[in-house]
Design a protein around this motif. Sequence first.
Motif, mmCIF file in Angstrom:
data_model
loop_
_atom_site.group_PDB
_atom_site.id
_atom_site.type_symbol
_atom_site.label_atom_id
_atom_site.label_comp_id
_atom_site.label_asym_id
_atom_site.label_seq_id
_atom_site.Cartn_x
_atom_site.Cartn_y
_atom_site.Cartn_z
ATOM 1 N N MET A 1 0.796 -1.404 0.068
ATOM 2 C CA MET A 1 -0.146 -0.113 0.108
ATOM 3 C C MET A 1 0.778 1.324 -0.238
ATOM 4 N N THR A 2 0.653 2.165 -0.966
ATOM 5 C CA THR A 2 1.555 3.308 -0.942
ATOM 6 C C THR A 2 0.683 4.368 0.063
ATOM 7 N N ASP A 3 1.418 5.377 0.327
ATOM 8 C CA ASP A 3 1.345 6.454 1.281
ATOM 9 C C ASP A 3 -0.272 6.903 1.454
ATOM 10 N N HIS A 4 -0.579 6.860 2.444
ATOM 11 C CA HIS A 4 -1.918 7.243 2.599
ATOM 12 C C HIS A 4 -2.206 9.041 2.233
ATOM 13 N N ARG A 5 -3.649 9.181 1.863
ATOM 14 C CA ARG A 5 -3.922 10.238 1.519
ATOM 15 C C ARG A 5 -4.592 11.093 2.380
ATOM 16 N N PRO A 6 -4.596 12.644 2.363
ATOM 17 C CA PRO A 6 -5.523 13.293 3.097
ATOM 18 C C PRO A 6 -6.995 13.040 2.783
ATOM 19 N N PHE A 7 -7.832 13.083 3.793
ATOM 20 C CA PHE A 7 -9.144 13.045 3.698
ATOM 21 C C PHE A 7 -9.736 14.207 3.685
ATOM 22 N N GLY A 8 -9.515 15.087 2.440
ATOM 23 C CA GLY A 8 -10.277 16.246 2.540
ATOM 24 C C GLY A 8 -9.286 17.367 3.302
ATOM 25 N N ARG A 9 -9.854 18.052 4.124
ATOM 26 C CA ARG A 9 -9.244 18.872 4.868
ATOM 27 C C ARG A 9 -9.315 18.582 6.681
ATOM 28 N N THR A 10 -9.879 17.219 6.864
ATOM 29 C CA THR A 10 -10.252 16.987 8.062
ATOM 30 C C THR A 10 -9.020 16.582 8.919
ATOM 31 N N GLY A 11 -7.728 16.412 8.264
ATOM 32 C CA GLY A 11 -6.545 15.892 9.053
ATOM 33 C C GLY A 11 -6.528 14.117 9.032
ATOM 34 N N VAL A 12 -7.625 13.767 8.766
ATOM 35 C CA VAL A 12 -7.349 12.213 8.603
ATOM 36 C C VAL A 12 -6.853 11.663 7.450
#
Length: 345
Positions: A1-12
């Motif tokens: 799995m590649t790097d995780h991505r920002p879930f919009g502007r939530t910080g998740v």
Amino acid sequence: MTDHRPFGRTGVKVSPLCLGTMMFGARGNQDHSDSVRIIHRALDAGINFVDTADVYSAGESETIVGKALAGGRRDNVVLATKVHGSLGNDPNEQGNSRRWIIREVESSLRRLGTDWIDLYQVHRPEPGTDFDETLGALTDLVRQGKIRYIGTSTFEPSAIVEGQWIAERRGRERVVAEQPPYSLLARGIEREVLPVAQRYGLAVLSWSPLAGGWLSGSYRRGAAQPDSSRAARQAERFDITAPENAAKLDAAEALAQLADEAGLTLVQLALSFVLEHPAVTSAIIGPRTFEQLESQLGADRIRLTQDVLDRIDKIVPPGTNLSAQDAGYTPPAIGEAALRRRPRS
């Protein structure tokens, strides 16, 4: 799995592949233990994002997901589910009303075996219900700690903007994510939905990146009609002999040849294409079997060359849906003739 991505502007942060669970339960894999093993395999492979809905096999999918996340796995998963579809004969056991949302979230929490839902999504628009009513109920659930974030699915661009306006003007929690259909064969959201999502900082998790199976590799010219439960339910959308599906069959054939020349499977080409768009956060994969899951894992590590992307654009031009049926939602202004015609005296 590649790097995780920002879930919009939530910080998740979420994985580029989201595990969709529509095919677990009565409408797909009816073996709960096998379905749980598939979910565990996806989590072990690095997927931390799981999407379900209350209407998937009438709640059975949520129950299976709850079993899979029991025993300490829940805390590391961003869990999403949805509300809207009918779950009974009572006319109020469906829709986007405060009455139904407040009742149904409790059922989802119980089936999922959790105290909170990370992303609670309105599964489809309901023009007859004031969206402020819907957002008001969801805002209360956020403040009660039962849900963390609000999302929508298959909303028109104007409805997405309206939701942002209501939140700002009326003090509601903001919608932070949209879940639209997006694939090599259904690119209509490139026109407005994706740019609007980018403008407002919304996360985008796209459903049906394999176009309901058209991009699985089974739909090829000269091949027999693939056998699937989805095709049985929506014969007109998947019938390879139907004239309205001729463009999809031609495109699937051309895309399969392009994938082969690029050293990829058609599944890999389809998923990596969806993840290539800068507005897309995650692509929802919906395996029914271990084999299907394995064929999709790793697609997020593939980057398509500019030449391949240019050739895709020639096969299916940007912003084009080859079939109106793949848009996922028909606005009443289009689907209801009475709204397009002046009343007769």
